[in-house]
Design an enzyme around this catalytic site. Structure first.
Site, PDB file in Angstrom:
ATOM      1  N   HIS A  85      26.460   6.836 -95.483  1.00  0.00           N
ATOM      2  CA  HIS A  85      27.522   5.555 -95.555  1.00  0.00           C
ATOM      3  C   HIS A  85      26.783   4.612 -96.463  1.00  0.00           C
ATOM      4  CE1 HIS A  85      24.487   4.933 -92.371  1.00  0.00           C
ATOM      5  NE2 HIS A  85      24.430   3.378 -92.629  1.00  0.00           N
ATOM      6  N   ASP A 108      31.495  -2.848 -89.408  1.00  0.00           N
ATOM      7  CA  ASP A 108      30.319  -2.671 -88.884  1.00  0.00           C
ATOM      8  C   ASP A 108      30.159  -3.338 -87.283  1.00  0.00           C
ATOM      9  OD1 ASP A 108      27.073  -2.101 -89.914  1.00  0.00           O
ATOM     10  OD2 ASP A 108      27.166  -3.037 -88.014  1.00  0.00           O
ATOM     11  N   ILE A 109      29.720  -2.633 -86.272  1.00  0.00           N
ATOM     12  CA  ILE A 109      29.651  -3.459 -85.037  1.00  0.00           C
ATOM     13  C   ILE A 109      28.892  -4.410 -84.801  1.00  0.00           C
ATOM     14  CG2 ILE A 109      27.963  -1.954 -83.943  1.00  0.00           C
ATOM     15  CD1 ILE A 109      29.782  -1.217 -81.739  1.00  0.00           C
ATOM     16  N   GLY A 149      15.343   2.278 -93.748  1.00  0.00           N
ATOM     17  CA  GLY A 149      16.140   1.662 -92.559  1.00  0.00           C
ATOM     18  C   GLY A 149      17.448   2.330 -92.177  1.00  0.00           C
ATOM     19  N   GLN A 150      17.271   3.782 -92.705  1.00  0.00           N
ATOM     20  CA  GLN A 150      18.679   4.461 -92.158  1.00  0.00           C
ATOM     21  C   GLN A 150      18.545   4.633 -90.419  1.00  0.00           C
ATOM     22  OE1 GLN A 150      19.521   8.060 -94.162  1.00  0.00           O
ATOM     23  NE2 GLN A 150      21.390   8.343 -93.122  1.00  0.00           N
TER      24      GLN A 150
HETATM   25  P1  5GP Z   1      22.109   2.216 -91.442  1.00  0.00           P
HETATM   26  O1  5GP Z   1      20.916   1.298 -90.578  1.00  0.00           O
HETATM   27  O2  5GP Z   1      21.775   3.448 -90.759  1.00  0.00           O
HETATM   28  O3  5GP Z   1      22.070   2.163 -92.713  1.00  0.00           O
HETATM   29  O4  5GP Z   1      23.264   1.399 -90.790  1.00  0.00           O
HETATM   30  C1  5GP Z   1      23.898   1.749 -89.553  1.00  0.00           C
HETATM   31  C2  5GP Z   1      25.107   0.955 -89.274  1.00  0.00           C
HETATM   32  O5  5GP Z   1      25.884   1.292 -88.222  1.00  0.00           O
HETATM   33  C3  5GP Z   1      24.346  -0.668 -88.369  1.00  0.00           C
HETATM   34  O6  5GP Z   1      24.816  -1.736 -89.549  1.00  0.00           O
HETATM   35  C4  5GP Z   1      25.021  -0.814 -87.320  1.00  0.00           C
HETATM   36  O7  5GP Z   1      25.506  -1.906 -86.892  1.00  0.00           O
HETATM   37  C5  5GP Z   1      26.358   0.360 -87.364  1.00  0.00           C
HETATM   38  N1  5GP Z   1      26.923   0.873 -86.285  1.00  0.00           N
HETATM   39  C6  5GP Z   1      26.093   1.741 -85.274  1.00  0.00           C
HETATM   40  N2  5GP Z   1      26.861   2.126 -84.316  1.00  0.00           N
HETATM   41  C7  5GP Z   1      28.189   1.924 -84.554  1.00  0.00           C
HETATM   42  C8  5GP Z   1      29.411   2.108 -84.144  1.00  0.00           C
HETATM   43  O8  5GP Z   1      29.446   2.640 -82.979  1.00  0.00           O
HETATM   44  N3  5GP Z   1      30.533   1.477 -84.677  1.00  0.00           N
HETATM   45  C9  5GP Z   1      30.355   0.497 -85.744  1.00  0.00           C
HETATM   46  N4  5GP Z   1      31.402   0.146 -86.023  1.00  0.00           N
HETATM   47  N5  5GP Z   1      29.189   0.386 -86.347  1.00  0.00           N
HETATM   48  C10 5GP Z   1      28.015   1.143 -85.866  1.00  0.00           C
END
Ligand code: 5GP
Ligand code: ZN
Length: 116
Positions: free
Chosen positions: A99, A29-30, A92-93
């Site tokens: 994923h 994760d970034i 929180g998506q």
């Molecule tokens: P969500 O909140 O949708 O469950 O999680 C999305 C996740 O994707 C977040 O933890 C965010 O830091 C990660 N993320 C968003 N953009 C990128 C990216 O370009 N690269 C990587 N490696 N992670 C990302």
């Protein structure tokens, strides 16, 4: 398709990959929320768990099967880890390509079940 994770699958956006199989990719994760924070995704674009179909069972099975392999690879299988799927706005998506977060490497706090 304008999807960050599809671009990571294609390789047009770079990522630190830790695992790849026929239908699955996993990468760091970034913005890590724990010492180990990996995202496990199907190569197929599925927007969220609301959109999964019976035909996706093999792909989703591969996502789950990847988790313990990645955990072993990153040294957290024994210490433990958490798998999280966020679905939709209240869940929180942020990225609408399904994923699984794999979090570990420290004692994680209790689940936050209250609204933020
Ligand atoms: P969500 O909140 O949708 O469950 O999680 C999305 C996740 O994707 C977040 O933890 C965010 O830091 C990660 N993320 C968003 N953009 C990128 C990216 O370009 N690269 C990587 N490696 N992670 C990302
Ligand atoms: Zn996608």
């Amino acid at each position: 398709m304008d999807c960050i994770f599809c671009k990571i699958v294609e390789g047009t956006i770079p990522s630190k990959k830790v695992f790849e199989s026929e239908h699955v990719v996993a990468f760091h994760d970034i913005q890590p929320a724990a010492p180990v924070h990996v995202l496990i995704i199907p190569k197929k674009h599925i927007a969220s768990i609301n959109e999964v179909e019976a035909a996706d069972r093999e792909v989703l099975g591969e996502v789950l099967l990847a988790a313990p392999q990645i955990a072993r690879q990153l040294g957290v299988a024994e210490s433990g880890y958490r798998l999280i799927n966020n679905c939709g706005s209240d869940g929180g998506q942020v990225v609408y390509h399904i994923h699984m977060h794999l979090l570990g490497g420290e004692k994680l706090g209790g689940l936050n079940v209250k609204p933020v």
